[in-house]
Write a protein that holds these residues in place. Structure first.
Motif, PDB file in Angstrom:
ATOM      1  N   LEU A 414      -7.298  28.133  21.012  1.00 27.68           N
ATOM      2  CA  LEU A 414      -6.557  27.899  21.864  1.00 27.68           C
ATOM      3  C   LEU A 414      -6.439  28.748  22.826  1.00 27.68           C
ATOM      4  CD1 LEU A 414      -4.830  25.644  19.730  1.00 27.68           C
ATOM      5  CD2 LEU A 414      -6.962  24.592  21.286  1.00 27.68           C
ATOM      6  N   HIS A 415      -6.165  29.630  22.602  1.00 28.55           N
ATOM      7  CA  HIS A 415      -4.954  30.761  24.413  1.00 28.55           C
ATOM      8  C   HIS A 415      -6.152  31.058  24.508  1.00 28.55           C
ATOM      9  CE1 HIS A 415      -2.744  33.724  25.709  1.00 28.55           C
ATOM     10  NE2 HIS A 415      -4.238  34.732  25.396  1.00 28.55           N
ATOM     11  N   LEU A 416      -7.859  31.155  24.149  1.00 25.03           N
ATOM     12  CA  LEU A 416      -8.824  32.185  24.830  1.00 25.03           C
ATOM     13  C   LEU A 416      -9.296  30.816  25.644  1.00 25.03           C
ATOM     14  CD1 LEU A 416     -10.631  34.073  22.462  1.00 25.03           C
ATOM     15  CD2 LEU A 416      -9.371  35.059  24.224  1.00 25.03           C
ATOM     16  N   GLU A 417      -9.407  29.816  25.154  1.00 25.19           N
ATOM     17  CA  GLU A 417     -10.025  28.877  26.180  1.00 25.19           C
ATOM     18  C   GLU A 417      -8.766  28.076  27.216  1.00 25.19           C
ATOM     19  OE1 GLU A 417     -10.630  25.289  22.714  1.00 25.19           O
ATOM     20  OE2 GLU A 417     -12.338  26.618  21.623  1.00 25.19           O
ATOM     21  N   GLU A 418      -7.566  27.902  27.195  1.00 25.07           N
ATOM     22  CA  GLU A 418      -6.624  27.831  27.652  1.00 25.07           C
ATOM     23  C   GLU A 418      -6.819  28.326  29.218  1.00 25.07           C
ATOM     24  OE1 GLU A 418      -2.752  28.390  26.387  1.00 25.07           O
ATOM     25  OE2 GLU A 418      -2.308  26.846  25.148  1.00 25.07           O
ATOM     26  N   TYR A 420      -5.315  28.023  33.814  1.00 26.48           N
ATOM     27  CA  TYR A 420      -4.470  26.907  33.965  1.00 26.48           C
ATOM     28  C   TYR A 420      -4.751  27.005  35.492  1.00 26.48           C
ATOM     29  CZ  TYR A 420      -2.408  28.966  29.769  1.00 26.48           C
ATOM     30  OH  TYR A 420      -1.991  29.546  28.244  1.00 26.48           O
ATOM     31  N   SER A 421      -3.713  26.008  36.209  1.00 25.17           N
ATOM     32  CA  SER A 421      -4.362  26.002  37.549  1.00 25.17           C
ATOM     33  C   SER A 421      -3.452  26.212  38.560  1.00 25.17           C
ATOM     34  CB  SER A 421      -4.314  24.196  37.508  1.00 25.17           C
ATOM     35  OG  SER A 421      -2.772  23.664  37.943  1.00 25.17           O
ATOM     36  N   SER A 422      -2.452  26.644  38.212  1.00 24.23           N
ATOM     37  CA  SER A 422      -1.223  27.721  38.965  1.00 24.23           C
ATOM     38  C   SER A 422      -0.021  28.981  38.001  1.00 24.23           C
ATOM     39  CB  SER A 422      -0.111  27.216  39.759  1.00 24.23           C
ATOM     40  OG  SER A 422       0.095  25.981  38.719  1.00 24.23           O
ATOM     41  N   LEU A 423       0.373  29.842  37.838  1.00 30.44           N
ATOM     42  CA  LEU A 423       1.160  30.521  37.455  1.00 30.44           C
ATOM     43  C   LEU A 423       2.239  29.685  37.371  1.00 30.44           C
ATOM     44  CD1 LEU A 423       1.223  33.651  37.238  1.00 30.44           C
ATOM     45  CD2 LEU A 423       3.070  33.519  38.756  1.00 30.44           C
ATOM     46  N   SER A 424       2.596  29.109  37.618  1.00 27.94           N
ATOM     47  CA  SER A 424       3.650  28.027  36.934  1.00 27.94           C
ATOM     48  C   SER A 424       3.453  27.712  36.136  1.00 27.94           C
ATOM     49  CB  SER A 424       5.018  27.404  38.064  1.00 27.94           C
ATOM     50  OG  SER A 424       3.676  26.326  38.487  1.00 27.94           O
ATOM     51  N   GLU A 425       2.347  27.327  35.666  1.00 30.76           N
ATOM     52  CA  GLU A 425       2.211  26.883  34.761  1.00 30.76           C
ATOM     53  C   GLU A 425       1.469  27.216  33.227  1.00 30.76           C
ATOM     54  OE1 GLU A 425      -1.808  23.239  33.818  1.00 30.76           O
ATOM     55  OE2 GLU A 425      -1.844  24.069  35.477  1.00 30.76           O
ATOM     56  N   GLU A 426       0.946  28.659  33.768  1.00 37.26           N
ATOM     57  CA  GLU A 426       1.223  29.466  32.620  1.00 37.26           C
ATOM     58  C   GLU A 426       2.118  29.838  32.192  1.00 37.26           C
ATOM     59  OE1 GLU A 426      -0.985  34.060  32.401  1.00 37.26           O
ATOM     60  OE2 GLU A 426      -1.311  33.237  33.649  1.00 37.26           O
ATOM     61  N   VAL A 427       3.198  30.241  33.345  1.00 31.45           N
ATOM     62  CA  VAL A 427       4.644  30.242  32.162  1.00 31.45           C
ATOM     63  C   VAL A 427       4.870  29.153  31.620  1.00 31.45           C
ATOM     64  CG1 VAL A 427       6.995  30.368  33.197  1.00 31.45           C
ATOM     65  CG2 VAL A 427       5.066  32.109  34.556  1.00 31.45           C
ATOM     66  N   THR A 428       5.586  28.208  31.947  1.00 36.68           N
ATOM     67  CA  THR A 428       5.605  26.997  31.288  1.00 36.68           C
ATOM     68  C   THR A 428       4.970  26.869  30.334  1.00 36.68           C
ATOM     69  OG1 THR A 428       5.993  25.526  33.143  1.00 36.68           O
ATOM     70  CG2 THR A 428       5.828  24.473  31.462  1.00 36.68           C
ATOM     71  N   SER A 429       3.403  26.911  30.009  1.00 38.23           N
ATOM     72  CA  SER A 429       3.460  26.294  28.994  1.00 38.23           C
ATOM     73  C   SER A 429       3.283  28.010  27.826  1.00 38.23           C
ATOM     74  CB  SER A 429       1.204  26.676  29.404  1.00 38.23           C
ATOM     75  OG  SER A 429       0.211  27.034  27.803  1.00 38.23           O
ATOM     76  N   LYS A 430       3.317  29.690  27.969  1.00 37.85           N
ATOM     77  CA  LYS A 430       3.754  30.223  27.512  1.00 37.85           C
ATOM     78  C   LYS A 430       5.559  30.226  26.982  1.00 37.85           C
ATOM     79  CE  LYS A 430      -0.104  33.376  29.059  1.00 37.85           C
ATOM     80  NZ  LYS A 430      -0.787  34.556  29.719  1.00 37.85           N
ATOM     81  N   THR A 431       6.086  29.778  27.876  1.00 37.54           N
ATOM     82  CA  THR A 431       7.228  29.232  27.290  1.00 37.54           C
ATOM     83  C   THR A 431       7.596  28.494  25.778  1.00 37.54           C
ATOM     84  OG1 THR A 431       7.825  30.350  29.614  1.00 37.54           O
ATOM     85  CG2 THR A 431       9.976  28.734  27.366  1.00 37.54           C
ATOM     86  N   LYS A 432       7.355  27.442  26.110  1.00 38.67           N
ATOM     87  CA  LYS A 432       6.526  26.539  25.057  1.00 38.67           C
ATOM     88  C   LYS A 432       5.928  27.249  24.021  1.00 38.67           C
ATOM     89  CE  LYS A 432       6.376  21.934  28.153  1.00 38.67           C
ATOM     90  NZ  LYS A 432       5.114  21.001  27.725  1.00 38.67           N
ATOM     91  N   LYS A 433       5.403  28.285  23.900  1.00 44.04           N
ATOM     92  CA  LYS A 433       4.730  28.855  22.634  1.00 44.04           C
ATOM     93  C   LYS A 433       5.323  29.499  22.189  1.00 44.04           C
ATOM     94  CE  LYS A 433      -0.136  28.891  23.703  1.00 44.04           C
ATOM     95  NZ  LYS A 433      -1.412  29.557  24.130  1.00 44.04           N
ATOM     96  N   LEU A 434       6.430  30.357  22.904  1.00 45.41           N
ATOM     97  CA  LEU A 434       7.324  31.251  22.511  1.00 45.41           C
ATOM     98  C   LEU A 434       7.814  31.067  22.241  1.00 45.41           C
ATOM     99  CD1 LEU A 434       7.428  34.128  25.520  1.00 45.41           C
ATOM    100  CD2 LEU A 434       6.605  34.199  23.037  1.00 45.41           C
ATOM    101  N   LYS A 435       8.973  29.820  22.169  1.00 40.34           N
ATOM    102  CA  LYS A 435       9.641  28.974  21.219  1.00 40.34           C
ATOM    103  C   LYS A 435       9.911  28.403  19.948  1.00 40.34           C
ATOM    104  CE  LYS A 435      12.160  27.146  25.770  1.00 40.34           C
ATOM    105  NZ  LYS A 435      12.759  26.698  26.238  1.00 40.34           N
ATOM    106  N   ARG A 436       7.827  27.991  19.848  1.00 38.74           N
ATOM    107  CA  ARG A 436       7.660  27.361  18.990  1.00 38.74           C
ATOM    108  C   ARG A 436       7.494  28.716  17.565  1.00 38.74           C
ATOM    109  NH1 ARG A 436       3.751  25.045  21.363  1.00 38.74           N
ATOM    110  NH2 ARG A 436       1.720  27.274  20.487  1.00 38.74           N
ATOM    111  N   ILE A 437       7.140  29.363  18.480  1.00 43.33           N
ATOM    112  CA  ILE A 437       7.004  30.547  17.837  1.00 43.33           C
ATOM    113  C   ILE A 437       8.155  30.867  16.986  1.00 43.33           C
ATOM    114  CG2 ILE A 437       5.580  33.304  16.581  1.00 43.33           C
ATOM    115  CD1 ILE A 437       3.500  32.518  18.916  1.00 43.33           C
ATOM    116  N   TRP A 438       8.870  31.565  18.001  1.00 46.74           N
ATOM    117  CA  TRP A 438      10.805  31.956  16.630  1.00 46.74           C
ATOM    118  C   TRP A 438      11.264  30.997  15.878  1.00 46.74           C
ATOM    119  CZ3 TRP A 438      13.642  35.447  17.039  1.00 46.74           C
ATOM    120  CH2 TRP A 438      14.420  35.067  16.515  1.00 46.74           C
TER     121      TRP A 438
END
Length: 447
Positions: A414-418, A420-438
């Motif tokens: 999923l990470h490879l297939e994602e 992003y249209s903007s830098l803020s969208e990438e930051v939001t998505s990766k922040t959610k992933k980090l929270k889920r992993i934590w």
């Protein structure tokens, strides 16, 4: 093949690691689990191989070897060398046939172990102890040739090294601690020499401990060291030293092979002795089955002489002659009676010899076990249940590992297939992933 388990303590006792608790079963220690594994293997073996299991228990206290199963456990024993290796002279070995029997041997020896109180431990081991189990197996190949395999398991409980400033040891306790530290230092030197690979001399003879463990460390064996380290920062130095010590032992490389048809196998001696006893019993039975012709003739002679005394109506000359014959007959009867008594005594001795031989034969046969044959069906069912539980646990662990691997692969995909249209969208998505992993990490980590 020889297998040795070395259990090393750092700052506190390792009774729980070695013995554990009987209830629940998940808290059992190394030794009871080992007992169960050995006899479960024999119970579930359907090949009808013959087994002989022997156990011995001894300790090294102040560089003296003591037999913990002896009637005089304080007596010092000698180390001897033979073609098969180093052994302890006059060491008690007990044949066992079940987990209960070998556990009784362990508990009997524990009562004689040298323990004492220090400032760090109220029940500190003051000696190194070795519980040795020898398993011999006689199997038959396709050509009906018997092969004997021998395995030896040494369960070694090493007393931990001590600092006098922490233990407060004085007098005899200080002497014990000095001997413990010296023997552990000698063991460390042997391990270092074996790991180095360049040393032309291995200092096995520096202590009784290294001399006994010579085959276990550098011979035909596999060795496992369990290091028991505590989390307290007060014992940081001891814990670090223990881990370094165990790491050196981990680097020993041996290539053990199966001990096949060794000359000193007790199982072969048992089989030869059983064959000899059976042959003697067969000879005694065949000899006693045919009644003695001499004894029958002697009995008939005594009966005839008794009839002569009943004759009446004889003349005086005949009576005098008869009295003379009676005197002679009395002597003959005495001789015949003595012969009968001697023969009766010989028969009694032969019968007693037969009974003793049968007792010896039954005792020796009782000490041997045949794979798959257990007296109590419940014991066999219990062994099968333990084996099934172990298989189930292994299967569950394998399934869990596969599930984790699949989840990791899916997340990576999923990470490879994602995109992003903007830098803020990438930051939001990766922040959610980090929270889920934590969150997942907190759930799986031990509390």
């Amino acid at each position: 093949m020889y297998i040795t388990s070395l259990t090393l303590t750092s700052s506190y006792t390792n009774i729980f690691l070695v013995e554990g608790e009987n209830d629940p079963a998940s808290l059992k220690g190394i030794i009871p689990l080992t007992f169960e594994h050995i006899f479960d293997h024999i119970a579930l073996n359907s090949s009808k191989d013959k087994y002989l299991v022997r156990a011995s228990y001894y300790e090294i206290y102040n560089e003296e070897i003591r037999d913990l199963l002896s009637q005089t456990p304080q007596r010092s024993l000698e180390l001897k060398s033979a073609d098969s290796g180093v052994y302890v002279k006059d060491l008690t070995g007990i044949a066992v046939k079940s987990v209960e029997e070998i556990d009784d041997v362990l508990q009997r020896g524990k009562k004689n172990r040298s323990v004492g109180a220090t400032l760090m431990n109220a029940g500190s081991s003051r000696s190194h102890s070795i519980f040795s189990i020898v398993v011999e197996c006689c199997s038959t190949d396709d050509d009906q040739n018997e092969r004997i395999h021998v395995g030896k398991l040494n369960l070694v409980d090493l007393a931990g090294s001590e600092r006098q400033s922490k233990t407060g040891a004085t007098g005899s306790r200080l002497k014990e601690a000095t001997k413990i530290n010296l023997s552990l230092s000698a063991l460390g030197n042997v391990i270092s020499a074996l790991v180095d690979g360049k040393s032309s001399h291995i200092p096995y003879r520096d202590s009784k401990l290294t001399r006994i463990l010579q085959d276990s460390l550098g011979g035909n064996t596999k060795t496992v060291m369990c290091a028991n380290a505590g989390p307290a920062d007060y014992n940081y130095d001891e814990s670090l030293s223990t881990l370094r010590y165990a790491n050196r032992a981990k680097n020993i490389k041996n290539r053990p092979v199966i001990n096949e048809d060794p000359k000193d196998a007790m199982l072969r001696e048992y089989q030869d002795e059983i064959s000899r006893l059976r042959k003697q019993l067969s000879q005694i039975s065949s000899a006693s089955s045919t009644p003695s012709a001499t004894a029958n003739n002697n009995r008939e002679a005594v009966d005839k002489e008794n009839l002569q005394s009943q004759q009446i109506g004889k003349t005086e000359a005949e009576m005098a002659k008869l009295r003379m014959n009676q005197d002679q007959s009395a002597e003959e009867r005495t001789v015949l009676q003595k012969k009968l008594d001697d023969e009766m005594k010989a028969r009694i001795d032969t019968e007693n010899q037969r009974i003793n031989l049968e007792k010896q034969l039954k005792k020796m046969e009782a000490e041997l076990m045949i794979g798959g044959e257990i007296v109590e069906e419940a014991a066999k069912q219990e062994a099968s249940l333990r084996q099934a539980n172990q298989d189930l646990i292994a299967k569950q662990e394998k399934e869990l590992a596969l599930t984790r691997q699949l989840n990791e692969n899916e997340e990576e995909k999923l990470h490879l297939e994602e995109k992003y249209s903007s830098l803020s969208e990438e930051v939001t998505s990766k922040t959610k992933k980090l929270k889920r992993i934590w969150s997942k990490y907190q759930q799986e980590s031990p509390r």
